[in-house]
Design an enzyme around this catalytic site. Sequence first.
Site, PDB file in Angstrom:
ATOM      1  N   GLN A  73       0.771  -1.220  -0.155  1.00 40.69           N
ATOM      2  CA  GLN A  73      -0.002  -0.048   0.099  1.00 40.69           C
ATOM      3  C   GLN A  73       0.861   1.147  -0.008  1.00 40.69           C
ATOM      4  O   GLN A  73       0.725   2.027  -0.843  1.00 40.69           O
ATOM      5  CB  GLN A  73      -0.848  -0.064   1.222  1.00 40.69           C
ATOM      6  N   TYR A 108       1.672  -9.016  14.877  1.00 32.59           N
ATOM      7  CA  TYR A 108       2.188  -7.801  14.024  1.00 32.59           C
ATOM      8  C   TYR A 108       2.762  -6.598  15.111  1.00 32.59           C
ATOM      9  O   TYR A 108       3.911  -5.954  14.837  1.00 32.59           O
ATOM     10  CB  TYR A 108       1.047  -7.188  13.130  1.00 32.59           C
TER      11      TYR A 108
HETATM   12  N1  SER Z   1      -2.834  -0.095   9.134  1.00 33.40           N
HETATM   13  C1  SER Z   1      -2.074  -1.185  10.125  1.00 33.40           C
HETATM   14  C2  SER Z   1      -3.141  -2.466  10.246  1.00 33.40           C
HETATM   15  O1  SER Z   1      -4.172  -1.955  10.235  1.00 33.40           O
HETATM   16  C3  SER Z   1      -1.638  -0.696  11.313  1.00 33.40           C
HETATM   17  O2  SER Z   1      -0.484  -0.352  11.218  1.00 33.40           O
HETATM   18  O3  SER Z   1      -2.563  -3.400  10.292  1.00 33.40           O
END
Ligand code: SER
Length: 315
Positions: free
Chosen positions: A14, A141
């Site tokens: 993105q 994450y």
């Molecule tokens: N935009 C990312 C996510 O939603 C957050 O860093 O995983």
Amino acid sequence: MSSPKILITGANGQIGRVLTEELRKMYGQNAVLATDITKLDATNDPFEFLDILNKQRLKEIVEDHHITEIYHLAAILSANGEWNPAKTWNINLNGLLAILDLARDKELDKVFFPSTIAVFGTTTPRINTAQDVPLLPSTVYGMSKATGELWCNYYFNKYGVDVRSLRYPGIVGWQSLPAGGTTDYAVEIYHAALTEGHYECFLDENTRLPMMYMSDAIKATIDLMHADKEKIRIRYGYNLAAMSFTPAEIAAEIRRHIAEFKISYKPDFRQEIAASWTESIDDSNARNDWGWSPQFDLPAMTVDMLHHLKPMLQK
Ligand code: SER
């Protein structure tokens, strides 16, 4: 100083797609090497296939192309990461370590590491979240990014690697689609408004999250990377903010342009992830240290998103 030779990992993600184009405008097409695990088309060139865990290939690419700077964007995002925690940890953390090792060994000029609001967790104060707060991320994450921040700080202090980092909020842009994040709804909603007239949101209507328009995110990244080294006081991810809104608020803003637009809510597992993040961010360090200031708020972003997406989606 001579012109940099830049490597971007995750160049087709993105942010990568937009950042690659922007850096090529600044430095020239051939000064920016795009790498990813899939290739888009010839517009990607110069391009090399790169799995970030293939250290040998990474080293060869850096040597062959005389790379001086790396923007390391390759990662698995918050929602997708939950389907395969071990793989997410491996790609997000070991990928970063490979980059940092290389930057140290090859004495690269600079490295950029994107961190995120996902480093925050339920023990973090939710409003106007300060830079140094308790971090207890709920996703793999978030864990990988919080740990990655520490490694960046360590490589700077221990080896002098000039690594710079931002905690991006959710990023919204017309140029590219996010994949597998929790903030993705804020991009999808514009597409749905223009094509379907309706959007079913996977977050609850009152879930407030920090967000940022793509052009501001790109500006922040480039400004940080161009800032004088002495001005960078934080090496583990600067807080960065532009706006905060809920699904209900973005829907209301879209309705000011598309009156018949409708939204419904069907929260899924991503609601819990979003609820563990904070609502708004104190980014005064970025503002004071290297002059950060955003240009887009929710109304301005909505005008620009619809302006660009309309001709793309309503042919
Ligand atoms: N935009 C990312 C996510 O939603 C957050 O860093 O995983």
